[in-house]
Design a protein around this motif. Structure first.
Motif: not given
Ligand SMILES: C[S@@+](CC[C@H](N)C(=O)[O-])C[C@H]1O[C@@H](n2cnc3c(N)ncnc32)[C@H](O)[C@@H]1O
Length: 553
Positions: A368-376, A392-394, A397-399, A420-423, A438-440
């Motif tokens: 759900c909050c994927a970028a920069p993506g280590g876990k993805t 997904i990431d809002v 640039g990070r995506l 996208a915004d997850l919400r 959800l890596d919040a």
């Molecule tokens: C802790 S980082 C994620 C790190 C990532 N999981 C990794 O392993 O590299 C949190 C991410 O949540 C994204 N984010 C924040 N609010 C968001 C939203 N409403 N919808 C989607 N992504 C969101 C941020 O842009 C950020 O990239």
């Protein structure tokens, strides 16, 4: 060629878009306010101020504008204060290059919001423009940095940021008057902080430090600045020799003690108060000491893929990343710097949180909050080309960084990238997946040793905002889990408000979810009584992180 980082986040997974970056303290404290920025360093601000979309020192910038005098080179003989790049080919051999570069990096971090960990890596973040910044800020170039210089820059920049509050207290105490400290120009202050840090914390030969920093101040600013640095640093040396540094005593009520600890261990007062409340004073002090220690990273050789520790060490040697085998754990190697190189070489796979997701070939997974993506990337590699990860990431640039890395690592065919915004996404897309991670976005309070600047950028008010965001994102993520599916919620925070309490609030409003204990997914040492995954800096000597595995009925 797999290695697993034995903590949740790499050093670069940092940006929290919702935080208000500010260097001012919250109202609980009586902060040592940073000096007014009476001069502009616009080339630093333009270059780096966009990080996270927040601005640093807004008040001071306004101050600088209101009070701007008519600009004329002649009426402003101080170096380092003009907006225009100077054209000079002269290389200054009098000034030690690592100090000059450190001072400029510190300026970039503090005024421009550049990230300390990115800047600390050779040639990354600061890029090939490093000498350009040095020249425009100081008015001269230095010789290029060799490996030893680079290590010193890393130590000095990281340490000076970590110990900023402590150093500023000492500097202010040794200034004739408080106003002198408050009105000090930014570059002069950075030079003093470097000198204080070198003398007090690195215990470098004091008179050499005085000499070198005086030279830097004279060359980068003016002779008078050199005299001032000389006077203050010499006072410090004498006091240190007499073992009588002007430090406050731990006395008074809780609030007073928190203020003292905040100076002695160089943290914001609100953090000291929060940790004292949750952990007690002794543990809070241990935690601050951990945050102030030099960070190291543990990489684990992924034996399941036939990749041994020797293989890993061989790769690190080829990449010229300094490393040593762990004394305690067979598969582990510790590195201090060079994480950027490790990541770029695709050597890193994210570990224990992904173990809790437990991806299998053929599954559908939403990150759900994927970028920069280590876990993805790690999850995608575990699918063996069967199944799909929707990332997904809002933050576009990070995506984009994630997309590029996925291509490089050859796993982009099993990843769908969704900006996208997850919400909003979860409301509009009634998809249901086997697993949802959800890596919040969080405070990052578990990774303060690796992110020296983070403690100064966080405010107590941010915690409330983050809690609300985490609740909203959890609600949104739950919509994407199919019956019988799994939702993993994770953070790189050690704060119960962002961890256990968020899970508890979520379960109250989602009776169809239950906690599945982490047993069997991660080593027992990392499992809490409630069945959550938790890495505790004080227990595991690793960054703090948290994850909960929740199953939908
Ligand atoms: C802790 S980082 C994620 C790190 C990532 N999981 C990794 O392993 O590299 C949190 C991410 O949540 C994204 N984010 C924040 N609010 C968001 C939203 N409403 N919808 C989607 N992504 C969101 C941020 O842009 C950020 O990239």
């Amino acid at each position: 060629m797999d290695a697993v980082l034995s903590r949740v986040y790499p050093a670069f997974s940092i940006s929290i878009s919702y935080s208000n970056i500010s260097t001012c303290e919250n109202s609980l404290s009586q902060p040592i306010r940073p000096p007014l920025m009476a001069r502009t360093y616009m080339h630093l601000l333009r270059a780096t101020n966009s990080v996270g979309g927040d601005k640093i020192y807004p008040k001071h910038l306004k101050f600088a504008k209101r009070n701007r005098e008519p600009q004329s080179r002649n009426s402003h003989p101080r170096k380092g204060s003009l907006n225009l790049p100077r054209k000079t080919d002269a290389v200054n051999l009098e000034v030690s290059p690592h100090r000059a570069v450190s001072a400029v990096r510190l300026m970039r971090i503090e005024l421009g919001g550049a990230f300390a960990d990115l800047l600390n890596e050779k040639g990354k973040g600061s890029g090939n423009n490093e000498m350009g910044y040095v020249e425009r800020t100081l008015g001269f170039r230095t010789r290029d940095l060799d490996d030893r210089d680079l290590r010193l820059v890393t130590d000095i920049v990281g340490g000076t940021i970590r110990w900023r509050r402590y150093l500023d207290h000492l500097i202010m105490s040794l200034c004739h008057e408080e106003n002198m400290f408050r009105g000090m120009e930014p570059l002069l202050l950075q030079i003093l902080r470097i000198g204080f840090y070198e003398i007090v914390k690195l215990e470098m030969p004091p008179y050499a430090v005085v000499d070198e920093n005086v030279r830097l101040a004279k060359a980068a600013l003016r002779p008078g600045a050199g005299n001032l640095v000389n006077g203050i640093l010499r006072k410090l040396v004498l006091l240190k020799e007499k073992n009588s540094l002007p430090l406050p005593k731990l006395e008074g009520n809780d609030r007073a003690q928190a203020r003292v600890l905040a100076i002695l261990y160089s943290h914001p007062v609100w953090m000291v108060r929060r940790w004292t409340k949750y952990l007690g004073q002794e543990e809070a002090i241990r935690l601050m000491m951990w945050n102030n220690s030099n960070p190291s990273f543990s990489l684990r050789a992924n034996r399941r893929k036939g990749f041994t520790r020797d293989d890993l060490m061989m790769r690190l040697k080829t990449l010229k990343v300094p490393h040593e085998p762990s004394l305690h754990l067979d598969d582990f190697v510790r590195i201090g710097t060079g994480m950027q190189i490790v990541i770029q070489a695709g050597l890193l796979k994210e570990g224990l949180v992904v173990s809790l997701v437990d991806p299998h070939p053929g599954e559908t997974i939403i990150d759900c909050c994927a970028a920069p993506g280590g876990k993805t990337l790690f999850m995608a590699s575990l699918l063996s080309q069967k199944g799909m990860v929707s990332a997904i990431d809002v933050n576009n640039g990070r995506l984009r960084i994630l997309k590029e890395t996925a291509k490089l690592q050859g796993v982009d065919d099993v990843i769908t990238f969704i900006h996208a915004d997850l919400r909003i996404f979860s409301e509009k897309n009634p998809v249901k997946s086997d697993k949802v991670l959800l890596d919040a976005p969080c405070s990052g309070l578990g990774v303060l040793s690796k992110r020296p600047d983070l403690r100064w950028n966080k405010k107590l008010e941010d915690m409330e905002q983050l809690k609300n965001l985490q609740d909203d994102l959890l609600n949104a993520a739950a919509l994407l889990v199919k019956p019988g599916g799994v939702l993993v919620y994770s953070t790189c925070s050690i704060d119960p408000e962002e961890n256990e309490k968020r899970v508890a609030a979520f379960l109250l409003s989602h009776p169809d979810f239950r906690i599945e204990p982490a047993d069997g997914y991660v080593p027992p040492d990392f499992i809490t009584e409630s069945g959550f995954y938790f890495s505790n800096p004080l227990k595991h000597s690793l960054d703090g992180s948290f994850a909960a595995r929740l199953v939908r009925s």
